[in-house]
Design an enzyme around this catalytic site. Sequence first.
Site: not given
Length: 651
Positions: A316, A369
């Site tokens: 993330d 990401e």
Amino acid sequence: MQNAVEGYSLFTDFDVRLFRAGKHYKLYEKFGSHALLRNGVAGTYFAVWAPNAESVSVVGNFNGWNPYLHKLHVRWDGSGIWEGFIPAIGVGELYKYHIRSYQGETLEKSDPFALQSELPPKTASVISTTWYEWDDGDWMKIRYERNGLNRPISVYEMHLGSWVRDPNDPQRLLGYREIADKLVPYIKEAGFTHVELLPVMEHPYYPSWGYQITGYFAASSRYGSPQDLMYLVEQLHVNGIGVLLDWVPSHFPGDGHGLYRFDGTHLYEHQDPRQGYHPDWSSYIFNYGRNEVRSFLISNAIFWIERYHIDGLRVDAVASMLYLDYSRKEGEWIPNEYGGRENLQAIGFLRELNEAVYSLFPEVQTIAEESTSWPGVSRPTYSGGLGFGMKWMMGWMHDTLAYFARNPLYRQHHHGQVTFSLLYAFHENFMLPISHDEVVHGKGAMVQKMPGDEWQRFANLRTLYLYMFTHPGTKLLFMGCEFGQTAEWNHNQSLDWHLMRYQPHKGIFELIKSLNHLYQNEPALYEHSFNPEGFEWIEEGDAQHSVIAYTRRGIKRENDLLIILNLTPVVRYSYRCGLPAQGEWQVLVNSDDPDYYGSGIEQPVVQAEPVRWMNRDWSANLTLPPLAGLVLKRIPEKKKKRGGGAKKHAM
């Protein structure tokens, strides 16, 4: 006063040297709480890193939370490790670390390496174990192939607490085992190859969706025990479905029982808020320059792969890690040693992370990401890359959603939005994401982003999905999008499963089933996912009609596919389109099929004509359905002789 028994340790001198050098990647075997036998006596060994503490003791329900009864002993080697053995306690006991700093401050902290925590909002750690008798050996033997970059990877992203809830008590979260029994048949029917779980690590604030983690090694007790989560993973594996986890090494919350100021100092985070505080999420940034912190994080990544048989980690907020000035104004950040904005310590950490993961588990994937144009995110570290297996293609997602949100009348003026992604599609190993972030915070559900009346909205969405599944790259779709959920995602309630009774929503789901089947059974869609050999434009410039056409290619040319999209609500009769080769071409998928809630405009088998068109020697007149996409494939000669006709892909 009775201190914890001294003289017993799980650490060797070599372990300590590796830890202090930032090279110990299995710290969970040493730190934390371990129920075991010592000289024939049952008890629990504890170890915690608190180098700036004056004293550390274990408190729990077994000693009345008294900080004077079970003090740990600091190692002599300057490592800052406190340890000790407490007899007669074992699995199931609650505990915390009572830490007294040199400044006289007292803190009660959860164990950073705890395998289980109390049910939030309670915050104590639980002595636990990750022992499990796995039955997914067949999957583990073949997952190298199933997770390969030359294989179809279609990911269903989901949040456990809001996928489905108890219909008799909508406030009750289902457990890992209950979810497994419902999820496995659903994923098999829908045809996804992998499931990606939003973070399952323990987090105190449920509306954070798991992205504000306090228990990095603890499966959230909201859904059951560690073994319950292992059962969920196992059942998916037994049925041929891979499991990915969202993982958050970028920041952590400032809850009093968590990592923040763990021993009274900024141990895991930077002291200077210009380096250590994240303004977007009011959280704290790991100090990647500290060796012990790198060991902690890399050990955590390895832990989930090893102990829980996870097939990959979606990392993330990588962009927030790479840039020192991420979401900061001038004067709110500190340049690196060369005066630049790049976070050199984070770059080094990410490279080391990927090297460690792929050296120990070459059959898994790490996925970034990363929302900027940082070069080489999914390129090997030896060539200067960050070493990830894949990267989310955020540019494709933003441009595509912006294009499809436009009234078709004006799309001709923005034609480049739907073609631009192919200029950089092979710069990285891209995954095409339509994630949870696109259906929350006022952005609207996918079908509500589409223009027009109800039929047009669903037709647009079907075309977008066909475009997504035939565009180079792997795929990710958030839960609810596969049946056209009409409301934004709400983490406090189940998805609106009742919508599946209605034809527009059932049609979307049937199309997703067909696209997953097409994706996994047509090599042209995955053999060259990250290679320009796998894609060629037939028509990219017909802005006037808002039509695009392209070829997807596999290793064998007989597997080539032609995809043509009509992005207006006007039927295009006798639209001449170039073909990759001569012969007869049949439709494999037509997003306008009535089974998908389409209008039923059909395109029969077409015979290629020796008419040069669109720089192709062969072409044919096609009927393009409104707001729809077609996938065509050449009929092999042997099938033509047997009278094979056009057949729609179906499960």
